[in-house]
Design a protein around this motif. Structure first.
Motif, PDB file in Angstrom:
ATOM      1  N   PHE A 170       0.752  -1.400  -0.040  1.00  0.00           N
ATOM      2  CA  PHE A 170       0.538  -0.393  -0.179  1.00  0.00           C
ATOM      3  C   PHE A 170       1.232   0.887  -0.118  1.00  0.00           C
TER       4      PHE A 170
ATOM      5  N   ARG B  27      -7.315   0.725   5.484  1.00  0.00           N
ATOM      6  CA  ARG B  27      -6.895   0.458   3.931  1.00  0.00           C
ATOM      7  C   ARG B  27      -6.674  -0.513   3.438  1.00  0.00           C
TER       8      ARG B  27
ATOM      9  N   SER C 292     -13.561   4.368  -1.181  1.00  0.00           N
ATOM     10  CA  SER C 292     -13.560   3.307  -2.279  1.00  0.00           C
ATOM     11  C   SER C 292     -13.548   3.365  -3.973  1.00  0.00           C
TER      12      SER C 292
ATOM     13  N   ARG D 152      -3.488   7.373  -3.846  1.00  0.00           N
ATOM     14  CA  ARG D 152      -3.295   5.875  -3.158  1.00  0.00           C
ATOM     15  C   ARG D 152      -3.321   5.110  -3.918  1.00  0.00           C
TER      16      ARG D 152
ATOM     17  N   TYR E 278      -9.936  -1.269  -3.751  1.00  0.00           N
ATOM     18  CA  TYR E 278      -9.399  -0.412  -2.568  1.00  0.00           C
ATOM     19  C   TYR E 278     -10.073   0.155  -1.650  1.00  0.00           C
TER      20      TYR E 278
ATOM     21  N   TYR F 250     -10.650   2.203   1.450  1.00  0.00           N
ATOM     22  CA  TYR F 250     -10.630   3.478   3.034  1.00  0.00           C
ATOM     23  C   TYR F 250     -11.795   3.521   4.118  1.00  0.00           C
TER      24      TYR F 250
ATOM     25  N   ALA G 196      -2.330   0.373  -4.459  1.00  0.00           N
ATOM     26  CA  ALA G 196      -1.931  -0.825  -4.037  1.00  0.00           C
ATOM     27  C   ALA G 196      -1.538  -1.453  -5.097  1.00  0.00           C
TER      28      ALA G 196
ATOM     29  N   LEU H 206      -7.896  -4.087   0.321  1.00  0.00           N
ATOM     30  CA  LEU H 206      -8.030  -4.483  -0.991  1.00  0.00           C
ATOM     31  C   LEU H 206      -9.128  -5.403  -0.553  1.00  0.00           C
TER      32      LEU H 206
ATOM     33  N   SER I 257      -5.072   2.282  -8.382  1.00  0.00           N
ATOM     34  CA  SER I 257      -4.390   3.238  -7.501  1.00  0.00           C
ATOM     35  C   SER I 257      -5.136   4.313  -8.339  1.00  0.00           C
TER      36      SER I 257
END
Lengths: 401, 457
Positions: free
Chosen positions: A105, A275, A333, A381, A315, A317, A383, A277, A377
């Motif tokens: 992340f 955060r 999200s 942010r 993703y 958060y 991942a 996935l 991404s």
């Protein structure tokens, strides 16, 4: 003399068998939990007997080849006719547990905070909203606050805070917990390699694997915070915490919202929460398979080949920004779909059973499936879902037909 | 043939004689719970002067029974069709045969046992015994709790009817019948009801042993009279061993206002009270007559806003009380609160003051049924319209009802309720003692005042 079509089939399968033997990295799943007891006589017609529970026999004439290599190959590789009643096809399904999946992340930049709405009187540490009277007289009873420190008794003011955003940079690598999914595969055998007593075929597999990896590491952040101050007008402020209802009764605050005053210098806060996935991996694999009978009921198979997959999901958060004892909530999200690819090497142990009169088997297996990473991404942010070291353990049941 | 019907006795017996046979039969109880065992004792005597042969006694029941035991001093017994038959063979002259039959019956209602004695050469004899099978045995009681305050004509008032099952069994299918005199209007009730003529029938369902149901009726008496309120209780499949408490009658006097000359006028503008979020206005209430008023009622008509501190309604107009005597020539300020806090048109013609009996604010029932709440703070207010008033703050559950009780002493003897009931607008309530009408006088005019807060059920 053998019929000409058998000659052609034998030659073609000889080449295919050598090709498979030379090229394949892995070996495939295949299920024939029965005894292989094939004995090739010296010269002439090579009978192939593959005993089955019903005692059926399969006979194939070898190629009448002239060159030595071809002759040797003919003796070593024996074609299993596609319409043989020797159950060469199989379908299996089972559960898989996936290990060694991780994610990296990365968060860097300026982020807005979604949790409050100061334009409508919703702050990090309270609220001042329009009550059911429509703020009659310019006052509202629909307000609340959290901490005694918000009230200044000498100045007779009540101060609320609102964080509009934060800046931070941080990385974290998180090893995921085991993920559990579903595996389906279909395969067929077409060749018997006598010296190794191995049946050679192919398999096509599909697995579905939900993956959820959470990053709960804390981040240090610089927070953009505003204060909103209300004059209490001489009322006795209820002790903290206080949550007034919308009826309009109870102690009143001015209903007009004051302008926010930025806190300078920007305070340092801590970003907590998570955060995560939340992805689904669909992977399709195709490759050769090899099967050995160990005993009458127990067999082992190996297979290998390429894998192509699709990773899709979100993703998410859900963060809390703590600054000066005041917390604000930030969540959101975004989604993505990425293609990934790689290879697989699979080994399975199979045990023959009879399921409602049908020949079937139970299996336990392990599969190494290195694949490329999936990158997701948005807005600072990102991942990376690292699938390079995936190991699957599987268990399930298959049926022969 | 001879037919005899027996009912109403704990142990019922019957003897019949005919042509040399004597048949006596008794039952252990004429009133039996469906779960209980009951038994018949039958004696057949041969008075014929010779031995009787082919002697049979047949028991035939009008409803379903379960036979637990059958015994007889001679011969055999068995079930033939729907009857229990004692086969006594020969009954010697001047001897008796004794038979005992033990049963249960599940269906509520009346159960008839027809006992027929037969023998060769004599006329048949028949006894009939009727008993009542009850689904439950419970002592139901009904009680009327009349309105606390004196009722003035056209007041909207309420009273409670409490139905209690004193046991021993549960009471299914309980029906409360309620009756008003003419001139009383039923505005609403806390439970659904149906009408039977001028009566209201409340189907209360099953009341468990020791349980009770409180039915509240909101009424408006329109005549000056002694209002007779009647309530009766019953259940179709229930036997009530104590019917004396099945009916309750309570007489409530409905009167007019007391003779007086009271005048009410506005004594302030309408102001927003920032501490409680209401619009307040002071009314000057004066006794301009020559007769002391034991207490006063101020009725406000034509309001566009809610009179927030009203304690009752007369007709369609809310009112407050001055719960203190207003002597001839005296005046007192009453604070009225309106909700919402928007200014409203108001004239003195909307104010109507009357002398009434002293309202009753004893908190016995509140204290008995409510939970005491800790008061966080007591503050003497000093700002604006609240200057000199006392404010208590206590934690609350939003929209929960609370009652404030006050007294002049810490032991709370002679405690009084400060009306009306508070509905908490937030997580804390700031209640202000502003004097009349919530309390008889301003707190600063009282030598001491102690408060308690109760969370209502």
């Amino acid at each position: 003399m053998p019929p000409s079509h058998l000659k052609k089939n034998a030659r073609w399968h000889n080449l295919l068998a050598w090709g498979v033997a030379c090229c394949c990295v892995g070996v495939g799943r295949e299920a024939m939990a029965q005894t292989n007891s094939i004995t090739a006589p010296e010269g002439g017609v090579l009978p192939l007997e593959m005993p089955k529970p019903e005692g059926r026999k399969l006979k194939i004439k070898p190629d009448d080849a002239k060159d030595k290599i071809s002759r040797e190959a003919s003796r070593n590789f024996i074609l299993i006719p596609p319409h043989s009643e020797d159950w060469t096809r199989h379908f299996q399904m089972g559960a898989i547990a996936a290990l060694n999946i991780s994610a990296k992340f990365h968060e860097s930049g300026d982020f807005k905070i979604s949790g409050n709405d100061p334009q409508h009187g919703i702050y990090d540490d309270g609220y001042v909203r329009t009550d059911d009277t429509g703020n009659a007289g310019g006052y509202t009873g629909y307000w609340g606050y959290q901490k005694a420190s918000q009230y200044n008794a000498s100045a007779q003011t009540l101060t609320f805070h609102s964080s509009s955003g934060f800046s931070t940079t941080g990385d974290a690598k998180v090893n995921g917990d085991p993920s559990f999914g579903l595996d389906l595969s279909y395969g067929d055998d077409f060749l018997y390699y006598k010296p190794a007593h191995v049946r050679i075929g192919w398999e096509l597999g599909l697995n579905f694997l939900p993956i959820n990896i959470k990053d709960v590491s804390q981040l240090t952040a610089t927070v953009n915070q505003f204060t909103y101050t209300f004059a209490t007008g001489g009322i006795v402020v209820p002790g903290a915490p206080y949550h007034g209802g919308s009826s309009g009764q109870g102690p009143l605050l001015p209903g007009d919202l004051p302008a926010g005053v930025p806190v300078s210098p920007e305070p340092t806060g801590v970003v907590t929460g998570k955060r995560s996935l939340d992805m689904n991996l669909f992977a399709l694999r195709l490759g050769p398979s090899f099967f050995w009978d160990i005993t009458r009921n127990l067999g082992v198979s190996v297979s290998g080949g390429p894998v192509i997959g699709c990773v899709t999901g979100n993703y998410d958060y859900d963060e809390t920004i703590l600054v000066g004892g005041v917390s604000s909530h930030n969540q959101g999200s975004f989604g993505a779909t990425e293609m990934v690819y790689g290879g697989y090497l699979n080994g399975q142990l199979k045990y023959h059973i009879v399921d409602n009169g049908r020949n079937a088997y139970l299996f336990l297996g392990a599969q190494y499936t290195p694949m490329t990473s999936a990158h997701i991404s948005s807005g600072g942010r990102s991942a990376d879902l690292d699938l390079s070291g995936q190991i699957y353990f599987s268990a399930g049941m298959g049926w022969l037909f | 043939m001879l037919w005899v019907l027996l009912t109403g006795c704990l142990t019922s017996g019957l003897r019949v004689d005919a042509q040399g046979l004597g048949l006596t039969s008794t039952v252990s109880s004429s009133l039996v719970l469906s779960t209980n065992v009951f038994s018949y004792s039958i004696t057949l005597t041969n008075f014929s002067g010779f031995d009787l042969t082919n002697v049979f006694v047949t028991n035939t029941f009008s409803g379903s029974v379960s036979l637990l035991a059958a015994t007889n001093s001679q011969g055999t017994n068995g079930i033939v069709g729907a009857s229990v038959v004692f086969s006594l063979d020969t009954l010697t002259n001047h001897t008796s045969a004794i038979m005992l039959l033990t049963n249960t019956a599940s269906a509520a209602g009346f159960l008839t046992n027809t006992i027929v004695a037969t023998a060769s050469g004599v006329t048949n004899l028949t006894n009939t015994i009727v008993i009542q099978i009850a689904a439950s045995l419970s002592d139901l009681a009904v009680q009327i709790i009349p309105p606390v305050q004196a009722v003035i004509t056209n007041d909207l008032t309420a009273y409670d009817v409490i139905v209690t099952n004193l046991g021993p069994g549960s009471a299914p299918g309980v029906v409360l019948t309620n009756t008003f005199p003419p001139g009383v209007i039923l505005k609403s009730a806390s439970q659904a009801f149906s009408l039977s003529g001028s009566n209201q029938l409340f189907n209360l369902g099953t009341i468990a042993t020791g349980g009770s149901v409180d039915v509240r009726l909101y009424i408006q008496p329109t005549n000056v009279e002694t209002m007779s309120l009647t309530a009766s209780i019953g259940a179709p499949s229930l036997v009530d061993p104590n019917p004396t408490n099945d009916v309750a009658v309570t007489n409530v006097p409905v009167s007019g206002y007391l003779p007086s000359t009271l005048i009410a006028v506005t004594n302030s503008s309408q102001n927003i009270n920032l501490q409680n979020g209401l619009l307040e206005q002071t009314i000057l209430l004066s006794n301009t007559g020559t007769t002391d008023a034991p207490a006063a009622r101020l009725v406000v008509t034509g309001l566009t806003n809610q009179l927030f501190n009203a304690v009752g309604t007369n007709g369609s107009s809310p009112f407050v009380y001055l719960s203190a005597p207003l002597l001839a020539g005296q005046s007192v300020n009453l604070v009225l609160f309106y909700n919402p806090r928007t200014l409203l048109p108001f004239t003195n013609g909307q104010l109507h003051a009357y002398a009434v009996p002293m309202p009753v604010w004893t908190p016995a029932r509140v204290v008995a049924t409510s939970t005491n709440v800790n008061i966080i703070s007591i503050v003497k207010l000093t700002k604006s319209v609240n200057n000199g008033r006392m404010m208590i703050e206590f934690p609350a559950i939003t929209n929960q009802a609370y009652t404030v009780v006050y007294s002049t002493n810490a032991l709370f003897s002679k405690a009084m309720i400060a009306p009306p009931v508070i509905i908490a607008p937030g997580s804390k309530v700031q209640w202000i003692d502003y004097g009349p009408p919530t309390t008889p006088s301003a707190p600063m005019n009282s030598p001491a005042r102690f408060y308690r807060v109760y969370q209502n059920p």
